[in-house]
Scaffold this active site. Structure first.
Site, short mmCIF file in Angstrom:
data_model
loop_
_atom_site.label_atom_id
_atom_site.label_comp_id
_atom_site.label_asym_id
_atom_site.label_seq_id
_atom_site.Cartn_x
_atom_site.Cartn_y
_atom_site.Cartn_z
N ALA A 69 0.86 -1.19 0.00
CA ALA A 69 0.00 0.00 0.00
C ALA A 69 0.90 1.23 0.00
O ALA A 69 0.84 2.07 0.89
CB ALA A 69 -0.92 -0.01 1.22
N ILE A 70 1.78 1.29 -1.00
CA ILE A 70 2.74 2.39 -1.10
C ILE A 70 2.01 3.71 -1.33
O ILE A 70 2.40 4.75 -0.83
CB ILE A 70 3.76 2.15 -2.22
CG1 ILE A 70 4.46 0.79 -2.03
CG2 ILE A 70 4.79 3.28 -2.29
CD1 ILE A 70 5.20 0.64 -0.73
N LEU A 72 1.59 5.07 -4.41
CA LEU A 72 2.21 5.77 -5.54
C LEU A 72 3.10 6.92 -5.12
O LEU A 72 3.11 7.99 -5.74
CB LEU A 72 1.12 6.26 -6.51
CG LEU A 72 0.38 5.16 -7.27
CD1 LEU A 72 -0.83 5.73 -8.01
CD2 LEU A 72 1.31 4.47 -8.25
N CYS A 128 -4.48 1.49 -9.81
CA CYS A 128 -3.87 1.26 -8.51
C CYS A 128 -4.93 1.31 -7.40
O CYS A 128 -5.61 2.31 -7.23
CB CYS A 128 -2.80 2.28 -8.22
SG CYS A 128 -2.02 2.03 -6.63
N ASN A 190 -2.99 -5.30 -12.84
CA ASN A 190 -2.43 -4.64 -11.68
C ASN A 190 -2.79 -5.49 -10.46
O ASN A 190 -3.38 -6.56 -10.59
CB ASN A 190 -3.00 -3.21 -11.56
CG ASN A 190 -2.06 -2.28 -10.83
OD1 ASN A 190 -1.36 -2.67 -9.91
ND2 ASN A 190 -2.07 -1.02 -11.23
N GLY A 215 2.41 -11.23 -6.88
CA GLY A 215 3.23 -12.42 -6.70
C GLY A 215 2.56 -13.67 -7.26
O GLY A 215 1.48 -13.60 -7.87
N GLY A 263 7.40 -8.20 -12.03
CA GLY A 263 7.32 -7.26 -10.92
C GLY A 263 7.84 -7.78 -9.61
O GLY A 263 9.01 -7.61 -9.27
#
Length: 300
Positions: A69-70, A72, A128, A190, A215, A263
């Site tokens: 949960a960066i 962006l 996202c 995504n 993943g 990724g």
């Protein structure tokens, strides 16, 4: 053997790309792999102004993958143009800038700013699940997706890749909307919205409560969606979602993808991209496949 592919009129030396948000602009990985070997580098999301991202903790490990949960986090387009682009231009690989925004105007501002820069393609991130406002609405409503695609395409000098969200009822509806809006290609998937709870602290593992699951755990879902999209539109498709090796990549080609993006594997193994590329070549050699196009979409 021929492993060149063309996406949106841009020829890639091979079909292996980085997945946005997992590779930065390549600076952290240049000590591990030769960036010249990649078909293209897809940058971390670039916004019109700096974004600080979500509160920490922002990453959590799960069975067969990870949650992030960066939000962006990025320094904005001016820093990207002054710092990251000169670095990327040193290498013989295609530069694909991932563009993010909270409003139509945000996206268009970045797209217009990049018109005259040495950028090969733009990947428009409308999917996202970590940003509470803006992007998620574009990616989950076909009319909104078609509208933002059309507006971005009108302003863009480079070919446009629309990155589709898997957090929808019907992925084909979204793919058709992107095609109708004038996209040159689509990429998917995504991350899938997920959650983890620490039972000992009785707290959410992520400060944001939810995050994007990526993943190996998501690969079967990604593969199914890529196949569905390849059946319903005529645009090139970039497949991603849990690709860890060459065999995983070949599955996506057989499902119809023209290229793949790696990724989460980069976090597990900084050499992952090169291993995926070598695995694709080994498969082609083993089965005497002279041209990568001879396996694209050939699942029976």
């Amino acid at each position: 053997m021929n492993i060149k592919v063309t996406i949106g009129g841009v020829e890639l030396k091979n079909p292996v790309l980085t997945a946005s948000g997992t590779f930065g602009s390549g600076m952290e990985y240049k000590e591990f792999i030769d960036l010249n070997c990649l078909g293209g580098i897809v940058t971390k999301g670039v916004a019109s102004v700096p974004w600080h991202g979500n509160d920490v903790p922002r990453v959590a490990e799960t069975y067969g993958g990870m949650l992030n949960a960066i939000g962006l986090q990025n320094p904005g387009m001016e820093v990207f143009i002054k710092r990251d682009l000169p670095f990327l231009k040193q290498y013989d690989t295609k530069i694909i800038v991932n563009v993010c925004g909270r409003t139509e105007e945000d996206y268009i501002e970045v797209v217009e700013r990049l018109r005259d820069e040495e950028v090969d393609m733009l990947e428009i991130n409308v999917s996202c699940p970590n940003v509470k406002e803006g992007g998620i609405a574009f990616g989950q409503n076909p009319l909104s997706l078609e509208n933002i695609t059309r507006k971005v395409k009108e302003k863009a000098k480079q070919p446009i890749i629309m990155k589709l969200s898997p957090n929808v009822t019907d992925i084909t509806e979204m793919a058709k909307a992107a095609e109708s809006g004038g996209a040159d290609a689509v990429s998917l998937i995504n991350t899938i919205t997920g959650m983890k709870i620490d039972i000992h602290k009785r707290k959410f593992a992520l400060a944001n409560k939810t995050g994007g699951l990526s993943g190996p755990a998501v690969k079967p879902i990604a593969l199914r969606m890529v196949y569905q999209v390849c059946q319903c539109i005529s645009l090139p498709v970039i497949g991603m979602g849990g690709i860890m090796n060459g065999e995983d990549a070949v599955e996506f080609f057989l499902a119809g993808a023209s290229a793949v993006a790696v990724g989460t594997a980069n976090f597990h193994d900084p050499y992952a991209l090169i291993k995926v590329l070598k695995g694709i070549e080994d498969y082609m050699e083993k089965y005497e496949v002279k041209d990568i196009h001879d396996i694209i979409g050939k699942v029976q």
